[in-house]
Write an enzyme that holds these catalytic residues in place. Sequence first.
Site, PDB file in Angstrom:
ATOM      1  N   PHE A 186       0.845  -1.195   0.000  1.00  0.00           N
ATOM      2  CA  PHE A 186       0.000   0.000   0.000  1.00  0.00           C
ATOM      3  C   PHE A 186       0.882   1.247   0.000  1.00  0.00           C
ATOM      4  O   PHE A 186       1.763   1.399   0.851  1.00  0.00           O
ATOM      5  CB  PHE A 186      -0.911   0.006   1.231  1.00  0.00           C
ATOM      6  CG  PHE A 186      -1.946   1.100   1.220  1.00  0.00           C
ATOM      7  CD1 PHE A 186      -3.140   0.920   0.546  1.00  0.00           C
ATOM      8  CD2 PHE A 186      -1.730   2.303   1.862  1.00  0.00           C
ATOM      9  CE1 PHE A 186      -4.099   1.923   0.520  1.00  0.00           C
ATOM     10  CE2 PHE A 186      -2.667   3.307   1.848  1.00  0.00           C
ATOM     11  CZ  PHE A 186      -3.870   3.116   1.169  1.00  0.00           C
ATOM     12  N   ASP A 238     -14.836  -4.880   4.112  1.00  0.00           N
ATOM     13  CA  ASP A 238     -15.400  -3.533   4.033  1.00  0.00           C
ATOM     14  C   ASP A 238     -16.896  -3.605   3.724  1.00  0.00           C
ATOM     15  O   ASP A 238     -17.699  -2.849   4.275  1.00  0.00           O
ATOM     16  CB  ASP A 238     -14.694  -2.720   2.950  1.00  0.00           C
ATOM     17  CG  ASP A 238     -13.200  -2.615   3.183  1.00  0.00           C
ATOM     18  OD1 ASP A 238     -12.761  -2.742   4.342  1.00  0.00           O
ATOM     19  OD2 ASP A 238     -12.462  -2.413   2.202  1.00  0.00           O
ATOM     20  N   GLN A 266      -5.620  -3.114   9.154  1.00  0.00           N
ATOM     21  CA  GLN A 266      -4.298  -3.197   8.535  1.00  0.00           C
ATOM     22  C   GLN A 266      -3.234  -2.349   9.225  1.00  0.00           C
ATOM     23  O   GLN A 266      -2.043  -2.609   9.071  1.00  0.00           O
ATOM     24  CB  GLN A 266      -4.368  -2.784   7.052  1.00  0.00           C
ATOM     25  CG  GLN A 266      -5.234  -3.683   6.204  1.00  0.00           C
ATOM     26  CD  GLN A 266      -6.554  -3.031   5.886  1.00  0.00           C
ATOM     27  OE1 GLN A 266      -7.187  -2.470   6.770  1.00  0.00           O
ATOM     28  NE2 GLN A 266      -6.990  -3.112   4.651  1.00  0.00           N
TER      29      GLN A 266
END
Length: 315
Positions: free
Chosen positions: A116, A257, A172
């Site tokens: 990320f 999510d 995360q």
Amino acid sequence: MRIAVTGSIATDHLMVYPGRFADQLIEGRLDKVSLSFLADDLEVRRGGVAANIAFGLGSLGLRPVLVGAAGRDFAEYRVWLEAAGVDTESVRISDSRHTARFVCTTDADQNQIATFYAGAMSEARELTLAPIAERVGGLDLVVIAPNDPEAMIRHTDECRALGLSFAADPSQQLARLDRAEVRRLVEGADLLFTNEYEAALLQQRSGWTEHQVLEQVGTWITTHGADGVVIARSDAPTVTVPAVPTDHAADPTGVGDAFRAGFLAGLSRRWPPAQAARLGCALATEALQTVGTQEYRITPADLIRHAADAPVGIR
């Protein structure tokens, strides 16, 4: 129910590796790993945890407020989210950074390796909740999803100072947070979201036992993939809600999510947590059956009816 969702806004680059990551890992040599996986497919999709949750809420008829930072390349993404029912007026646009990037490879066993890049997300720490709450006429719940760590802490502290209910979803970012920071994000949360692995990691990072975590939060919701969801409180029996099965699993990215969006949408209708979790599981399966985190299309009434048929257990 007015829900603000704070957290990451990103573009997802999703690749598929037809083999198994585990076949390339050599026991006793994992301290020096240099691997390259030849992917068969690449999908570039809209993503980011906060944007995914907000999209799901919008798809279920709510008007969530998205709070995060994006780059100047966000214009097309903004139109997409607004069309889905998301209020994007409180998204900060960076002058110098690109919108965050999530690069993920999924193998044949649905295992994932991802990287990320934060990009504009690092500017989320500049956002404050008070003017946002004033703009929309008050907030009933603030979701603190994975984001720039300083932003997560700031938003959590703001919720306490302003007397706003909040949901902690560190997921995360747990690996980056120290003990004091993890405790600061969790303490006083009305809701705490984790998956099974994150639940253990949260206890390790916080130094709290499961019982001590439950003393800090109202309700702890833990997803267990195909094994469903566990809902725990310190003052009530633990409830288990099974996952909605499917034979068409396409991509696990963003499934958690979607669950959060469905669960929160259920709570917004004043459903009890178990019933809200049924809706969360149903929306999670819709996401699992599509490639990309915001590519599913639902008919809310049908999804709600399907979710109402799922059984609930108490242990």
